[in-house]
Design an enzyme around this catalytic site. Sequence first.
Site, PDB file in Angstrom:
ATOM      1  N   TYR A  28       0.837  -1.210   0.000  1.00  0.00           N
ATOM      2  CA  TYR A  28       0.000   0.000   0.000  1.00  0.00           C
ATOM      3  C   TYR A  28       0.865   1.251   0.000  1.00  0.00           C
ATOM      4  CZ  TYR A  28      -3.400   3.417   1.739  1.00  0.00           C
ATOM      5  OH  TYR A  28      -4.191   4.526   1.903  1.00  0.00           O
ATOM      6  N   GLU A  50     -12.026   5.951   5.048  1.00  0.00           N
ATOM      7  CA  GLU A  50     -11.408   6.730   6.128  1.00  0.00           C
ATOM      8  C   GLU A  50     -12.391   6.905   7.278  1.00  0.00           C
ATOM      9  OE1 GLU A  50      -8.365   7.369   6.417  1.00  0.00           O
ATOM     10  OE2 GLU A  50      -7.536   7.317   4.394  1.00  0.00           O
ATOM     11  N   TRP A  58      -5.817   1.262  10.387  1.00  0.00           N
ATOM     12  CA  TRP A  58      -6.049   1.273   8.941  1.00  0.00           C
ATOM     13  C   TRP A  58      -5.868  -0.121   8.341  1.00  0.00           C
ATOM     14  CZ3 TRP A  58      -8.525   3.398   5.272  1.00  0.00           C
ATOM     15  CH2 TRP A  58      -8.173   3.186   3.932  1.00  0.00           C
TER      16      TRP A  58
END
Length: 208
Positions: A28, A50, A58
Amino acid sequence: MTDRNGRAPAADPVRCPWGRSTPDYVDYHDTEWGVELHGETALFERMALESFQSGLSWITILRKRENFRRAFAGFDPAAVAAFDDTDVERLMADAGIVRNRAKILATINNARAVGRLGVPLDELLWSFRPEHHTRPATAADVPATTTESKAMAKELKRRGFAFLGPTTCYALMQATGMVDDHIAACFRAVDADDLSTGGPAAGGPSGR
């Protein structure tokens, strides 16, 4: 894999600390995070993810991203805006996503807010890109919020969006390339010359 300037990195390049913690984060960090992102569907997806990340790691969201895409009709705002109570219960029963009713309802609400904007979502969000941004020397120098993220959150709230506070907005700005928070030593960092000539921006690990 290349750096921001098209160069092949060293066999074990220097990354932002969070970007080397797991294989998922490595990929990522190296290929997505901080790359400029445009388009209504793509940006709505990032806003939604988000929002779901709020209060969580995350990595939890990243590993469930494909499940989220399937559950939320590919994050097409028009499709999500049409979700009804049956869809809410379907989502609450879906173990592949984060089953938080408030966040699910906020995502549906935000899809409807996109339809009421009267201005492209892309244009609205990118209007908060700062004219100048200082690269953090270390991870400790990365802010959680900025003047611009506070302004974005305030405007989104005024337009009827929910679950998008200043910290979440800053994470959105980092991830979509509106700001460049790769630390100075990171191989993904943009050279100063690129920044001064309007080269590609990158994001940072707020709340990661």
